[in-house]
Design a protein around this motif. Sequence first.
Motif, PDB file in Angstrom:
ATOM      1  N   VAL A   1       0.828  -1.206   0.000  1.00  0.00           N
ATOM      2  CA  VAL A   1       0.000   0.000   0.000  1.00  0.00           C
ATOM      3  C   VAL A   1       0.860   1.252   0.000  1.00  0.00           C
ATOM      4  O   VAL A   1       0.453   2.291  -0.531  1.00  0.00           O
ATOM      5  CB  VAL A   1      -0.975  -0.012   1.198  1.00  0.00           C
ATOM      6  CG1 VAL A   1      -0.241   0.169   2.511  1.00  0.00           C
ATOM      7  CG2 VAL A   1      -2.048   1.052   1.040  1.00  0.00           C
ATOM      8  N   MET A   2       2.065   1.191   0.569  1.00  0.00           N
ATOM      9  CA  MET A   2       2.951   2.345   0.543  1.00  0.00           C
ATOM     10  C   MET A   2       3.310   2.701  -0.896  1.00  0.00           C
ATOM     11  O   MET A   2       3.304   3.877  -1.284  1.00  0.00           O
ATOM     12  CB  MET A   2       4.215   2.041   1.348  1.00  0.00           C
ATOM     13  CG  MET A   2       5.169   3.210   1.501  1.00  0.00           C
ATOM     14  SD  MET A   2       4.500   4.548   2.508  1.00  0.00           S
ATOM     15  CE  MET A   2       4.353   3.709   4.105  1.00  0.00           C
ATOM     16  N   THR A   3       3.594   1.676  -1.707  1.00  0.00           N
ATOM     17  CA  THR A   3       3.941   1.923  -3.101  1.00  0.00           C
ATOM     18  C   THR A   3       2.755   2.472  -3.877  1.00  0.00           C
ATOM     19  O   THR A   3       2.890   3.436  -4.638  1.00  0.00           O
ATOM     20  CB  THR A   3       4.456   0.631  -3.766  1.00  0.00           C
ATOM     21  OG1 THR A   3       5.617   0.175  -3.071  1.00  0.00           O
ATOM     22  CG2 THR A   3       4.804   0.873  -5.221  1.00  0.00           C
ATOM     23  N   SER A   4       1.582   1.871  -3.709  1.00  0.00           N
ATOM     24  CA  SER A   4       0.414   2.365  -4.439  1.00  0.00           C
ATOM     25  C   SER A   4       0.094   3.796  -4.039  1.00  0.00           C
ATOM     26  O   SER A   4      -0.266   4.629  -4.885  1.00  0.00           O
ATOM     27  CB  SER A   4      -0.790   1.447  -4.216  1.00  0.00           C
ATOM     28  OG  SER A   4      -1.082   1.305  -2.850  1.00  0.00           O
ATOM     29  N   SER A   5       0.242   4.124  -2.755  1.00  0.00           N
ATOM     30  CA  SER A   5       0.001   5.487  -2.290  1.00  0.00           C
ATOM     31  C   SER A   5       0.976   6.465  -2.952  1.00  0.00           C
ATOM     32  O   SER A   5       0.583   7.555  -3.397  1.00  0.00           O
ATOM     33  CB  SER A   5       0.139   5.547  -0.769  1.00  0.00           C
ATOM     34  OG  SER A   5       0.057   6.872  -0.296  1.00  0.00           O
ATOM     35  N   CYS A   6       2.238   6.074  -3.016  1.00  0.00           N
ATOM     36  CA  CYS A   6       3.240   6.948  -3.619  1.00  0.00           C
ATOM     37  C   CYS A   6       2.994   7.142  -5.114  1.00  0.00           C
ATOM     38  O   CYS A   6       3.133   8.251  -5.642  1.00  0.00           O
ATOM     39  CB  CYS A   6       4.641   6.384  -3.394  1.00  0.00           C
ATOM     40  SG  CYS A   6       5.147   6.409  -1.658  1.00  0.00           S
ATOM     41  N   LEU A   7       2.616   6.065  -5.801  1.00  0.00           N
ATOM     42  CA  LEU A   7       2.349   6.169  -7.231  1.00  0.00           C
ATOM     43  C   LEU A   7       1.130   7.042  -7.508  1.00  0.00           C
ATOM     44  O   LEU A   7       1.153   7.900  -8.397  1.00  0.00           O
ATOM     45  CB  LEU A   7       2.155   4.779  -7.830  1.00  0.00           C
ATOM     46  CG  LEU A   7       3.409   3.920  -7.975  1.00  0.00           C
ATOM     47  CD1 LEU A   7       3.039   2.497  -8.366  1.00  0.00           C
ATOM     48  CD2 LEU A   7       4.362   4.527  -9.009  1.00  0.00           C
ATOM     49  N   LEU A   8       0.067   6.840  -6.746  1.00  0.00           N
ATOM     50  CA  LEU A   8      -1.156   7.609  -6.973  1.00  0.00           C
ATOM     51  C   LEU A   8      -0.985   9.068  -6.567  1.00  0.00           C
ATOM     52  O   LEU A   8      -1.572   9.961  -7.179  1.00  0.00           O
ATOM     53  CB  LEU A   8      -2.319   6.979  -6.214  1.00  0.00           C
ATOM     54  CG  LEU A   8      -2.767   5.605  -6.706  1.00  0.00           C
ATOM     55  CD1 LEU A   8      -3.753   4.979  -5.728  1.00  0.00           C
ATOM     56  CD2 LEU A   8      -3.396   5.700  -8.096  1.00  0.00           C
ATOM     57  N   GLY A   9      -0.198   9.313  -5.520  1.00  0.00           N
ATOM     58  CA  GLY A   9      -0.003  10.675  -5.033  1.00  0.00           C
ATOM     59  C   GLY A   9       1.228  11.371  -5.581  1.00  0.00           C
ATOM     60  O   GLY A   9       1.500  12.524  -5.236  1.00  0.00           O
ATOM     61  N   HIS A  10       1.986  10.654  -6.431  1.00  0.00           N
ATOM     62  CA  HIS A  10       3.215  11.209  -7.010  1.00  0.00           C
ATOM     63  C   HIS A  10       4.127  11.746  -5.911  1.00  0.00           C
ATOM     64  O   HIS A  10       4.634  12.872  -5.964  1.00  0.00           O
ATOM     65  CB  HIS A  10       2.889  12.318  -8.020  1.00  0.00           C
ATOM     66  CG  HIS A  10       1.926  11.897  -9.090  1.00  0.00           C
ATOM     67  ND1 HIS A  10       2.276  11.054 -10.116  1.00  0.00           N
ATOM     68  CD2 HIS A  10       0.600  12.180  -9.262  1.00  0.00           C
ATOM     69  CE1 HIS A  10       1.231  10.847 -10.898  1.00  0.00           C
ATOM     70  NE2 HIS A  10       0.205  11.506 -10.392  1.00  0.00           N
ATOM     71  N   ALA A  11       4.315  10.929  -4.889  1.00  0.00           N
ATOM     72  CA  ALA A  11       5.092  11.319  -3.716  1.00  0.00           C
ATOM     73  C   ALA A  11       6.217  10.308  -3.485  1.00  0.00           C
ATOM     74  O   ALA A  11       6.121   9.152  -3.918  1.00  0.00           O
ATOM     75  CB  ALA A  11       4.198  11.386  -2.491  1.00  0.00           C
ATOM     76  N   PRO A  12       7.289  10.704  -2.798  1.00  0.00           N
ATOM     77  CA  PRO A  12       8.356   9.748  -2.476  1.00  0.00           C
ATOM     78  C   PRO A  12       7.925   8.809  -1.354  1.00  0.00           C
ATOM     79  O   PRO A  12       6.936   9.060  -0.656  1.00  0.00           O
ATOM     80  CB  PRO A  12       9.506  10.655  -2.017  1.00  0.00           C
ATOM     81  CG  PRO A  12       8.823  11.872  -1.490  1.00  0.00           C
ATOM     82  CD  PRO A  12       7.603  12.068  -2.343  1.00  0.00           C
ATOM     83  N   TYR A  13       8.694   7.759  -1.184  1.00  0.00           N
ATOM     84  CA  TYR A  13       8.407   6.792  -0.125  1.00  0.00           C
ATOM     85  C   TYR A  13       8.568   7.432   1.253  1.00  0.00           C
ATOM     86  O   TYR A  13       9.430   8.281   1.467  1.00  0.00           O
ATOM     87  CB  TYR A  13       9.352   5.597  -0.217  1.00  0.00           C
ATOM     88  CG  TYR A  13       8.975   4.586  -1.269  1.00  0.00           C
ATOM     89  CD1 TYR A  13       7.895   3.732  -1.067  1.00  0.00           C
ATOM     90  CD2 TYR A  13       9.703   4.479  -2.448  1.00  0.00           C
ATOM     91  CE1 TYR A  13       7.552   2.786  -2.025  1.00  0.00           C
ATOM     92  CE2 TYR A  13       9.362   3.534  -3.408  1.00  0.00           C
ATOM     93  CZ  TYR A  13       8.277   2.700  -3.196  1.00  0.00           C
ATOM     94  OH  TYR A  13       7.945   1.772  -4.150  1.00  0.00           O
ATOM     95  N   ALA A  14       7.727   6.973   2.202  1.00  0.00           N
ATOM     96  CA  ALA A  14       7.814   7.434   3.585  1.00  0.00           C
ATOM     97  C   ALA A  14       8.201   6.301   4.517  1.00  0.00           C
ATOM     98  O   ALA A  14       8.071   6.419   5.733  1.00  0.00           O
ATOM     99  CB  ALA A  14       6.477   8.029   4.022  1.00  0.00           C
ATOM    100  N   ALA A  15       8.675   5.189   3.961  1.00  0.00           N
ATOM    101  CA  ALA A  15       9.077   4.032   4.762  1.00  0.00           C
ATOM    102  C   ALA A  15      10.099   3.234   3.963  1.00  0.00           C
ATOM    103  O   ALA A  15      10.424   3.574   2.821  1.00  0.00           O
ATOM    104  CB  ALA A  15       7.869   3.173   5.123  1.00  0.00           C
ATOM    105  N   ARG A  16      10.610   2.170   4.581  1.00  0.00           N
ATOM    106  CA  ARG A  16      11.609   1.315   3.936  1.00  0.00           C
ATOM    107  C   ARG A  16      11.042  -0.077   3.747  1.00  0.00           C
ATOM    108  O   ARG A  16      10.343  -0.602   4.614  1.00  0.00           O
ATOM    109  CB  ARG A  16      12.872   1.244   4.796  1.00  0.00           C
ATOM    110  CG  ARG A  16      13.854   0.155   4.382  1.00  0.00           C
ATOM    111  CD  ARG A  16      15.073   0.093   5.281  1.00  0.00           C
ATOM    112  NE  ARG A  16      15.983   1.191   5.005  1.00  0.00           N
ATOM    113  CZ  ARG A  16      17.242   1.238   5.441  1.00  0.00           C
ATOM    114  NH1 ARG A  16      17.725   0.263   6.183  1.00  0.00           N
ATOM    115  NH2 ARG A  16      18.019   2.259   5.143  1.00  0.00           N
ATOM    116  N   GLY A  17      11.355  -0.707   2.612  1.00  0.00           N
ATOM    117  CA  GLY A  17      10.960  -2.082   2.348  1.00  0.00           C
ATOM    118  C   GLY A  17      12.181  -2.948   2.111  1.00  0.00           C
ATOM    119  O   GLY A  17      12.994  -2.635   1.224  1.00  0.00           O
TER     120      GLY A  17
END
Length: 222
Positions: A85-101
Amino acid sequence: MDRAQVKERLTALYPPFASLPPGRLDALLDETPVVTVPAGTVMFDEKNPCMAFPLLLEGTVRVSKTAPNGRELQLYRVVPGDACVMTSSCLLGHAPYAARGVTESDTTLVTLPAPIFNRLVTEHEPFRAYVFGLFAERISDLMQLVEAVAFHRLDQRLAALLLGKGKIIRTTHQQLADELGSVREIVSRLLRSFADQGLVALSREQIEILDPGGLRAIAHPA
C-alpha cells in the motif's frame, strides 16, 4: 521462473490479471521486468522516488518506519498475493516513499512500471478495485498498530506477538524489538521475565511457547 510459470503464478495470486485478455497480459509482461533478489535487499527507502509497483510471486518484504535514533517500527509485511500500500500510495499521489521495504527471504517479483500501473488503474476496473480495496485493509491494520503502540503495554504486545508465531519461534530478540518498535534490551528483559514465569523457554535464536494460556492472560488482561 519461465514466462509460462510467471503467468500462471501471477494470475493465481492476483485475480485482476486473470481477467485481462490473453493478448493484453502477454503485452503487459513484455513491458514488465521479473526480478529475483536475495534476502536483505532494500527494495525502497524513505524519500526515494517510486518507479514501479511490485507484485510478489515468492518471498516476503518487510515494510518499516525508522526513527532518527535508529529504532524501527514494522508497519506490515508484503507476501505473495498481497501488495504494498505504501507503493500504491506513492504512485497515486506522485510522492516519495515514507518508509523502507526490505526483503526477508529470496524474493521473486513482477515490477509494474509506473505508467503501466496508472494505465491499469484507469482502464481495468478489477485492478482498480483491488488497489483501493487494499487501502481499506491496510488502513484498518495500521489503525490497530497505532492503538497497540499508543494504548497497550509492551509486555501485552510482546505476548500477543509471540502467540501469533506458533509454538517454536526462530527469531532474535532484536527482530522482535524491531517488530514492536522497541529496543532489544527491554524485549530481552521481558522475555527473561516470561521464562522465569514458565511461559516460554529461551535458547539461541529460538523461543518455545510453554504456556500459551499464561501468555494470553498477559496479552488480553481481564
